[in-house]
Design a protein around this motif. Structure first.
Motif, PDB file in Angstrom:
ATOM      1  N   THR B 172      14.934  68.351  68.381  1.00 45.80           N
ATOM      2  CA  THR B 172      13.921  68.034  67.216  1.00 45.80           C
ATOM      3  C   THR B 172      14.201  66.487  67.445  1.00 45.80           C
ATOM      4  OG1 THR B 172      15.975  67.887  65.754  1.00 45.80           O
ATOM      5  CG2 THR B 172      14.588  69.750  65.908  1.00 45.80           C
ATOM      6  N   PRO B 173      13.311  65.634  66.732  1.00 42.64           N
ATOM      7  CA  PRO B 173      13.336  64.132  66.719  1.00 42.64           C
ATOM      8  C   PRO B 173      14.666  63.942  65.966  1.00 42.64           C
ATOM      9  CG  PRO B 173      11.300  64.743  65.811  1.00 42.64           C
ATOM     10  CD  PRO B 173      11.923  66.065  66.159  1.00 42.64           C
ATOM     11  N   LEU B 178      19.682  60.790  66.517  1.00 40.88           N
ATOM     12  CA  LEU B 178      21.229  60.928  66.571  1.00 40.88           C
ATOM     13  C   LEU B 178      21.900  60.650  67.808  1.00 40.88           C
ATOM     14  CD1 LEU B 178      22.184  63.963  64.417  1.00 40.88           C
ATOM     15  CD2 LEU B 178      22.163  61.580  63.621  1.00 40.88           C
ATOM     16  N   GLY B 179      21.465  61.048  68.805  1.00 43.83           N
ATOM     17  CA  GLY B 179      22.115  60.591  70.300  1.00 43.83           C
ATOM     18  C   GLY B 179      21.789  59.307  70.502  1.00 43.83           C
ATOM     19  N   LEU B 180      20.611  58.600  70.060  1.00 47.47           N
ATOM     20  CA  LEU B 180      20.511  57.101  70.547  1.00 47.47           C
ATOM     21  C   LEU B 180      21.346  56.597  69.505  1.00 47.47           C
ATOM     22  CD1 LEU B 180      16.593  56.801  70.358  1.00 47.47           C
ATOM     23  CD2 LEU B 180      17.887  56.346  72.159  1.00 47.47           C
ATOM     24  N   THR B 181      21.603  56.739  68.437  1.00 49.29           N
ATOM     25  CA  THR B 181      22.588  56.271  67.282  1.00 49.29           C
ATOM     26  C   THR B 181      24.014  56.182  67.926  1.00 49.29           C
ATOM     27  OG1 THR B 181      21.168  57.052  65.640  1.00 49.29           O
ATOM     28  CG2 THR B 181      23.169  55.950  64.770  1.00 49.29           C
ATOM     29  N   TYR B 182      24.454  57.366  68.414  1.00 49.18           N
ATOM     30  CA  TYR B 182      25.887  57.573  68.950  1.00 49.18           C
ATOM     31  C   TYR B 182      26.000  56.643  70.302  1.00 49.18           C
ATOM     32  CZ  TYR B 182      29.362  59.477  71.847  1.00 49.18           C
ATOM     33  OH  TYR B 182      30.389  59.881  72.735  1.00 49.18           O
ATOM     34  N   ASN B 183      24.994  56.936  71.176  1.00 54.21           N
ATOM     35  CA  ASN B 183      25.076  56.397  72.373  1.00 54.21           C
ATOM     36  C   ASN B 183      25.181  54.716  72.454  1.00 54.21           C
ATOM     37  OD1 ASN B 183      25.565  58.284  74.429  1.00 54.21           O
ATOM     38  ND2 ASN B 183      23.746  59.114  73.932  1.00 54.21           N
ATOM     39  N   PHE B 184      24.362  54.076  71.528  1.00 52.45           N
ATOM     40  CA  PHE B 184      24.326  52.678  71.517  1.00 52.45           C
ATOM     41  C   PHE B 184      25.359  52.022  70.483  1.00 52.45           C
ATOM     42  CE2 PHE B 184      20.656  54.281  73.961  1.00 52.45           C
ATOM     43  CZ  PHE B 184      20.787  53.682  75.097  1.00 52.45           C
ATOM     44  N   ILE B 246      17.037  59.218  78.450  1.00 48.98           N
ATOM     45  CA  ILE B 246      18.242  60.273  78.680  1.00 48.98           C
ATOM     46  C   ILE B 246      18.234  61.205  77.267  1.00 48.98           C
ATOM     47  CG2 ILE B 246      20.676  61.107  79.103  1.00 48.98           C
ATOM     48  CD1 ILE B 246      19.651  59.477  81.397  1.00 48.98           C
ATOM     49  N   ASN B 247      18.272  60.650  76.308  1.00 51.29           N
ATOM     50  CA  ASN B 247      18.442  61.275  74.923  1.00 51.29           C
ATOM     51  C   ASN B 247      17.185  62.137  74.739  1.00 51.29           C
ATOM     52  OD1 ASN B 247      21.128  60.332  73.490  1.00 51.29           O
ATOM     53  ND2 ASN B 247      20.065  58.485  74.205  1.00 51.29           N
ATOM     54  N   ALA B 248      15.941  61.658  75.022  1.00 47.76           N
ATOM     55  CA  ALA B 248      15.022  62.324  74.730  1.00 47.76           C
ATOM     56  C   ALA B 248      14.706  63.698  75.673  1.00 47.76           C
ATOM     57  CB  ALA B 248      13.639  61.479  74.680  1.00 47.76           C
ATOM     58  N   GLU B 249      15.134  63.196  76.978  1.00 54.22           N
ATOM     59  CA  GLU B 249      15.036  64.468  77.940  1.00 54.22           C
ATOM     60  C   GLU B 249      16.210  65.245  77.441  1.00 54.22           C
ATOM     61  OE1 GLU B 249      13.701  63.597  81.415  1.00 54.22           O
ATOM     62  OE2 GLU B 249      14.399  65.502  81.709  1.00 54.22           O
ATOM     63  N   LEU B 251      17.883  66.055  74.552  1.00 54.14           N
ATOM     64  CA  LEU B 251      18.006  66.369  73.154  1.00 54.14           C
ATOM     65  C   LEU B 251      16.854  66.947  72.508  1.00 54.14           C
ATOM     66  CD1 LEU B 251      21.040  63.963  71.859  1.00 54.14           C
ATOM     67  CD2 LEU B 251      21.307  66.191  72.915  1.00 54.14           C
ATOM     68  N   GLY B 252      15.567  66.440  73.279  1.00 54.54           N
ATOM     69  CA  GLY B 252      14.279  66.754  72.799  1.00 54.54           C
ATOM     70  C   GLY B 252      13.518  67.439  73.422  1.00 54.54           C
ATOM     71  N   THR B 253      12.520  67.619  73.227  1.00 50.00           N
ATOM     72  CA  THR B 253      11.162  68.414  73.891  1.00 50.00           C
ATOM     73  C   THR B 253      10.238  67.294  74.629  1.00 50.00           C
ATOM     74  OG1 THR B 253       9.727  68.678  72.246  1.00 50.00           O
ATOM     75  CG2 THR B 253      11.849  70.304  72.414  1.00 50.00           C
ATOM     76  N   PRO B 254       9.361  67.708  75.213  1.00 51.22           N
ATOM     77  CA  PRO B 254       8.221  66.772  75.504  1.00 51.22           C
ATOM     78  C   PRO B 254       7.461  65.934  74.212  1.00 51.22           C
ATOM     79  CG  PRO B 254       8.191  68.351  77.096  1.00 51.22           C
ATOM     80  CD  PRO B 254       9.452  69.025  76.159  1.00 51.22           C
ATOM     81  N   ASN B 255       7.687  66.799  72.981  1.00 46.44           N
ATOM     82  CA  ASN B 255       7.246  66.275  71.911  1.00 46.44           C
ATOM     83  C   ASN B 255       8.032  65.105  71.349  1.00 46.44           C
ATOM     84  OD1 ASN B 255       5.183  68.045  71.600  1.00 46.44           O
ATOM     85  ND2 ASN B 255       6.416  69.477  70.738  1.00 46.44           N
ATOM     86  N   GLU B 256       9.173  64.780  71.870  1.00 44.46           N
ATOM     87  CA  GLU B 256       9.924  63.888  71.420  1.00 44.46           C
ATOM     88  C   GLU B 256       9.922  62.692  72.606  1.00 44.46           C
ATOM     89  OE1 GLU B 256      11.465  67.080  70.663  1.00 44.46           O
ATOM     90  OE2 GLU B 256      10.472  66.866  68.698  1.00 44.46           O
ATOM     91  N   TYR B 257       9.383  63.096  73.630  1.00 45.31           N
ATOM     92  CA  TYR B 257       9.500  61.824  74.880  1.00 45.31           C
ATOM     93  C   TYR B 257       9.119  60.553  74.291  1.00 45.31           C
ATOM     94  CZ  TYR B 257      10.498  65.219  78.610  1.00 45.31           C
ATOM     95  OH  TYR B 257      11.136  66.335  79.268  1.00 45.31           O
TER      96      TYR B 257
END
Ligand SMILES: Nc1ncnc2c1ncn2[C@@H]1O[C@H](COP(=O)(O)OP(=O)(O)OP(=O)(O)O)[C@@H](O)[C@H]1O
Ligand SMILES: [Mg+2]
Lengths: 388, 304
Positions: B172-173, B178-184, B246-249, B251-257
């Protein structure tokens, strides 16, 4: 404590510190302090570096939590009140000006935080008062130390607090500017009726400005009183040498005899009026201020009723208004004597043998630790009024 | 130089002839120091950038096997934007939301470490940096486990009805943000920490003494004085987060790319070099524009 326990006659009231104590770990910075500072008075706190002056002010300002004790303003205990709720402002020893604000905004800070919008006139008046009219747009880093200090003063003063705490507010100023600011401060204080608690290292400043002076030592008040009273009749050897200088001769007293207290010091007999003796038996210091010590060339020229010691001049230094002599006694201590350069009487050459005499009504007796030797000023290069 | 040496200085004293070899070397020294970095940048930044610019203008009908021709095909840019504007917008949206979350978490964290942590300061800083000791990829895969449908987190959220019975986090978005928040987050916290560390607590005391409540003290003293760190931190967070794929790839789907995924696939899957290059340049330009506007606004208001 003092008789003034309620503030009914004065709605705002006196500032009272009751059993105020501050410990840092096992170190006691302020030790069971008790003080009453009447509303609208000018109170000076003097003391050696590290004796707890700043800590005391910080507890009044609310920046330090007391370990125990109360801070009362009138009837209200403000010891647990947050700093921004206290009608108290501080001129910090380190200035603590806001580096991101210009001088104008620094001075306006307190007014604006209390929701006052039109501050221009008041700020300009304050800047004029501290002679920084044209500096409003500058940043603190672009000012000299003395100018920053004046901004700190203006920034606190503009709020007209009930109590203004000044932590060495004039330390960085030159003598002329300092005198000017002292006069201004005193004027504002009497005009507005703010209670000033003023920490200073400058004894002259404390004595000329304050209604009451407290001399602090190791977290305790050693003596408190009107400047002249403390100077003329100090309570302890510390005060006698902290506020001005004193020649203190180790002596033994054997109790009062009539209205006098006879003492023996270094084999000679002296006496001091009983009203000027803090102790009358046991080890004492016989104290005489340097300016109360007069030099003559022979014992037969000592005025009637005066007491004296003989010795030789080892040093004479001319400091303008006076000449300061060091006289070595027969037993090796050095006494200091100040002679006004009034044009009467010549100067005594170094090496001359002299008789140093004093009026016993100017002498005083202080408690002395058994075994402690003479404690004489002896520091010719440090004139009265210099920082200690 | 010998002639110069006899020209009197304004004071009338003849100037001492400068020791030539040393003076010459001194003047060269700054350039010598610049040399390795400049050479590196030229080789690995300027040259590839130039190549990328050229590639973005290749004839789009070419391919790796048939070869590309530089036909100044500026049309690549509008074409790429038209095809992938949703991914483009998503990049900025996700990075923006992640940035807000990161500031909300990172500012108090940096403040606590800098001003309140005392002797725990170094340890806490190490904790902030510690995740960097493992690879970005591994950390994101770990998040995949945490957010998975039968993981404890989703179970808990379902139990307290924050998620429906078959609600999920992974793919999901929310997971991507969340992944972006955490990683950076560390990139935001470290510069912020550095400027809050330098903040003199006596200024905060002075503000309190001058009737500023804690909130006002923050607004009027702490925040403006930590602005340089906040600006540096938000830039260091936002720029890589926007370009991340990476995060979208994972943790997400093509809908979150995000646009990074598109560039990734253009270069490595579809082998459409002109489009990948055009998208890269568009992303760079967009980020530069955002940063420029941001710095202009932040710079005029609060920064020293
Ligand atoms: N936060 C603290 N932690 C530990 N000790 C402290 C702290 N603050 C002050 N002290 C100690 O308490 C004592 C009193 O300090 P204070 O700052 O009140 O001195 P002061 O009388 O103002 O001296 P000065 O004239 O040099 O300004 C000093 O010995 C100091 O080292
Ligand atoms: Mg101090």
């Amino acid at each position: 404590m003092s008789a003034k326990t309620t503030g009914h006659d004065t709605p705002a009231g006196d500032l009272r510190l009751v059993n105020l104590t501050k410990r840092f770990g096992i170190f006691t910075a302020v030790d069971d302090l008790g003080l009453t500072i009447p509303q609208g008075s000018f109170f000076a706190l003097l003391g050696a570096s590290g004796c707890g002056k700043t800590t005391t002010l910080r507890m009044i300002a609310g920046l330090e939590q007391p370990t125990s004790g109360q801070v009362l303003l009138g009837d209200r205990d403000i010891a647990r009140l947050r700093p921004y709720k206290r009608p108290v402002n501080t001129v910090f020893q380190s200035y603590a000006l806001f580096p991101h604000l210009n001088i104008f905004d620094n001075v306006a800070f307190g007014l604006r935080r209390r929701g006052i919008r039109s501050v221009d006139d008041e700020v300009m008046r304050m800047l004029a008062l501290v002679q920084l009219d044209d500096f409003g747009h500058r940043r603190p880093a672009q000012l000299s130390g003395g100018q920053q200090q004046r901004v700190a003063l203006a920034r606190a003063l503009i709020n007209r607090p009930q109590v203004l705490l000044l932590d060495e507010p004039l330390g960085a100023l030159d003598l002329k500017l300092r005198r000017q600011m002292q006069i201004e401060l005193k004027r504002i204080q009497t005009e507005v009726g703010i209670t000033f608690v003023h920490v200073t290292h400058d004894q002259e400043e404390a004595m000329t400005m304050a209604d009451t002076v407290a001399v602090m030592n190791a977290g305790k008040i050693e003596q408190l009183g009107a400047p002249a009273d403390i100077y003329e009749y100090p309570a302890t050897a510390f005060v006698a040498n902290f506020l001005g200088q004193s020649n203190l001769l180790a002596a033994e007293a054997a109790g009062p005899a009539g209205s006098d207290v006879p003492v023996t010091a270094h084999g000679a007999r002296y006496s001091v009026p009983a009203v000027r003796a803090r102790v009358a038996t046991g080890p004492v210091y016989l104290g005489v201020r340097p300016e109360k010590l007069h030099l003559v060339d022979a014992a037969d020229r000592v005025p009637a009723g005066h007491q004296y010691v003989t010795g030789a001049v080892t040093d004479a230094s001319y400091v303008g208004v006076s000449t300061q002599y060091l006289v070595r006694t027969e037993w090796g201590s050095e006494l200091s004597a100040f002679a006004a350069n009034s044009g009467l009487g010549g100067r005594v050459p170094v090496g001359a043998s002299v008789v140093a005499h004093w009026d016993p009504r100017h002498a005083f007796l202080l408690p002395r630790q058994p075994g402690a030797d003479d404690s004489t000023a002896g520091l010719l290069d440090e004139p009265v009024g210099a920082s200690s | 130089m010998t002639a110069l040496a006899h020209v009197p200085t304004p004071t009338g004293q003849p100037a001492a002839p400068p020791p030539l070899p040393r003076g010459g070397r001194r003047r060269l020294l700054p350039y010598l120091l610049l040399l390795p970095g400049a050479a590196w940048l030229l080789l690995f930044f300027a040259v590839p950038l130039f190549q990328l610019a050229a590639a973005s203008l290749y004839d789009p009908s070419g391919s790796l096997s048939t070869g590309y021709a530089l036909t100044w095909a500026f049309g690549n840019y509008p074409d790429a934007l038209q095809a992938y504007w949703p991914q483009f917008g998503r990049s900025f949206l996700y990075a923006g939301i992640a940035l807000v979350l990161a500031v909300l978490m990172g500012y108090p964290l940096a403040y606590a470490i800098a001003q309140k942590a005392g002797r725990w300061k170094s340890l806490l800083l190490v904790c902030v940096v510690a995740p960097m000791f493992t690879s970005f990829l591994v950390r994101t895969l770990a998040w995949k486990t945490i957010l998975s449908d039968n993981g404890w987190l989703v179970g808990l959220l379902r139990d307290v009805h924050l998620l429906g019975p078959d609600g999920r986090l992974l793919a999901t978005p929310v997971a991507v943000v969340l992944g972006l928040t955490y990683n950076f987050l560390p990139f935001l916290v470290l510069p912020l920490y550095a400027s809050l560390e330098r903040l003199d607590y006596r200024l905060l005391e002075a503000a309190g003494d001058l009737y500023a409540s804690p909130v006002q003290t923050f607004r009027r003293v702490t925040l403006p004085l930590s602005m340089p760190g906040l600006i540096a931190g938000t830039l260091l967070f936002f720029i890589p987060a926007t370009g991340d794929y990476i995060n979208a790839e994972l943790l997400g789907t093509p809908n979150e790319y995000m646009v990074g995924n598109v560039i990734d696939s253009a270069f490595l899957v579809r082998l459409d070099y002109p489009q990948g290059a055009a998208l890269s340049f568009l992303l760079m330009a967009a980020i530069l524009a955002v940063v420029f506007v941001y710095l202009r606004r932040a710079g005029t208001e609060e920064v020293l």
